[in-house]
Structure formats: structure tokens, C-alpha cells
Write a protein that holds these residues in place. Structure first.
Motif, PDB file in Angstrom:
ATOM      1  N   UNK A  93       0.793  -1.225   0.000  1.00  0.00           N
ATOM      2  CA  UNK A  93       0.000   0.000   0.000  1.00  0.00           C
ATOM      3  C   UNK A  93       0.824   1.272   0.000  1.00  0.00           C
ATOM      4  N   UNK A  94       2.143   1.144   0.133  1.00  0.00           N
ATOM      5  CA  UNK A  94       3.010   2.312   0.235  1.00  0.00           C
ATOM      6  C   UNK A  94       2.944   3.182  -1.022  1.00  0.00           C
ATOM      7  N   UNK A  95       3.016   2.565  -2.188  1.00  0.00           N
ATOM      8  CA  UNK A  95       2.968   3.343  -3.433  1.00  0.00           C
ATOM      9  C   UNK A  95       1.647   4.077  -3.566  1.00  0.00           C
ATOM     10  N   UNK A  96       0.541   3.421  -3.186  1.00  0.00           N
ATOM     11  CA  UNK A  96      -0.768   4.069  -3.283  1.00  0.00           C
ATOM     12  C   UNK A  96      -0.854   5.245  -2.315  1.00  0.00           C
ATOM     13  N   UNK A  97      -0.385   5.054  -1.098  1.00  0.00           N
ATOM     14  CA  UNK A  97      -0.419   6.157  -0.121  1.00  0.00           C
ATOM     15  C   UNK A  97       0.446   7.321  -0.593  1.00  0.00           C
ATOM     16  N   UNK A  98       1.594   7.023  -1.160  1.00  0.00           N
ATOM     17  CA  UNK A  98       2.473   8.069  -1.663  1.00  0.00           C
ATOM     18  C   UNK A  98       1.796   8.828  -2.801  1.00  0.00           C
ATOM     19  N   UNK A  99       1.156   8.098  -3.702  1.00  0.00           N
ATOM     20  CA  UNK A  99       0.455   8.733  -4.811  1.00  0.00           C
ATOM     21  C   UNK A  99      -0.680   9.620  -4.302  1.00  0.00           C
ATOM     22  N   UNK A 100      -1.471   9.106  -3.385  1.00  0.00           N
ATOM     23  CA  UNK A 100      -2.621   9.856  -2.888  1.00  0.00           C
ATOM     24  C   UNK A 100      -2.222  11.053  -2.032  1.00  0.00           C
ATOM     25  N   UNK A 101      -1.027  11.019  -1.467  1.00  0.00           N
ATOM     26  CA  UNK A 101      -0.582  12.144  -0.638  1.00  0.00           C
ATOM     27  C   UNK A 101       0.054  13.254  -1.477  1.00  0.00           C
ATOM     28  N   UNK A 102       0.206  13.006  -2.778  1.00  0.00           N
ATOM     29  CA  UNK A 102       0.837  13.979  -3.668  1.00  0.00           C
ATOM     30  C   UNK A 102      -0.054  15.178  -3.917  1.00  0.00           C
ATOM     31  N   UNK A 103       0.413  16.107  -4.729  1.00  0.00           N
ATOM     32  CA  UNK A 103      -0.356  17.319  -5.000  1.00  0.00           C
ATOM     33  C   UNK A 103      -1.619  17.006  -5.786  1.00  0.00           C
ATOM     34  N   UNK A 104      -2.660  17.781  -5.519  1.00  0.00           N
ATOM     35  CA  UNK A 104      -3.905  17.638  -6.262  1.00  0.00           C
ATOM     36  C   UNK A 104      -3.773  18.378  -7.582  1.00  0.00           C
ATOM     37  N   UNK A 105      -4.412  17.865  -8.606  1.00  0.00           N
ATOM     38  CA  UNK A 105      -4.378  18.510  -9.910  1.00  0.00           C
ATOM     39  C   UNK A 105      -5.567  19.447 -10.053  1.00  0.00           C
ATOM     40  N   UNK A 106      -5.318  20.646 -10.514  1.00  0.00           N
ATOM     41  CA  UNK A 106      -6.369  21.620 -10.713  1.00  0.00           C
ATOM     42  C   UNK A 106      -7.046  21.341 -12.048  1.00  0.00           C
TER      43      UNK A 106
END
Length: 81
Positions: free
Chosen positions: A47-60
Motif C-alpha cells: 500500500x506504500x505506493x498508493x499512499x504516496x500517490x494519494x498524498x501527492x499534489x492535487x491537480x487543478x
């Protein structure tokens, strides 16, 4: 287990065979162990990669007026065809 084909310069392959023999392993096992040492620990937590992806910046996704796309625009399949 999957098979992988790699291309190496002749000299590199010769050195690889020597190192594998010194370790008492086949070239395949030697390479698999090297790959596991290099990247195996990074994937210990699935789940580490998914958590890292989801914690990234949001796209406008808003346009120049600050308006979000409509449902019809989001699901416009004519652009895909």
C-alpha cells in the motif's frame, strides 16, 4: 516466476558469469538476487505506493474561470474514438 531477456555487452556478460560462479549461483539466480537486493525492500508494503500517490499534489481541473468540468465533459467518449 517470469522470464526476462536482457541484452548485455560481451565483456559485461563474461564478468557476470564469473561473479555468478564465484557465488555458486546460476546467472539467472544471481541476477534475481541482485534485483531483489536493489528494489525488493522498496516494495515491502504493497500500500506504500498508493499512499504516496494519494498524498501527492492535487491537480487543478478547473478552467480559466475556475469552473470544474461538467459530468458530460468528463465522460465525453467522442474524444477517445
Amino acid at each position: 516466476m517470469k522470464n526476462v531477456t536482457i541484452t548485455l555487452p560481451e565483456q559485461t556478460l563474461a564478468k557476470l558469469r564469473i561473479e555468478a560462479a564465484k557465488a555458486g549461483k546460476s546467472v539467472s539466480k544471481f541476477m534475481a538476487d541482485l534485483a531483489e537486493e536493489r528494489i525488493g525492500s522498496r516494495t515491502a508494503d504493497p500500500g506504500q505506493a498508493m499512499r504516496q500517490f494519494l498524498s501527492g499534489p492535487l491537480y487543478d481541473l478547473t478552467d480559466e474561470n475556475g469552473k470544474a468540468p461538467s459530468r458530460e465533459q468528463i465522460y465525453d467518449r467522442s474524444r477517445v474514438r
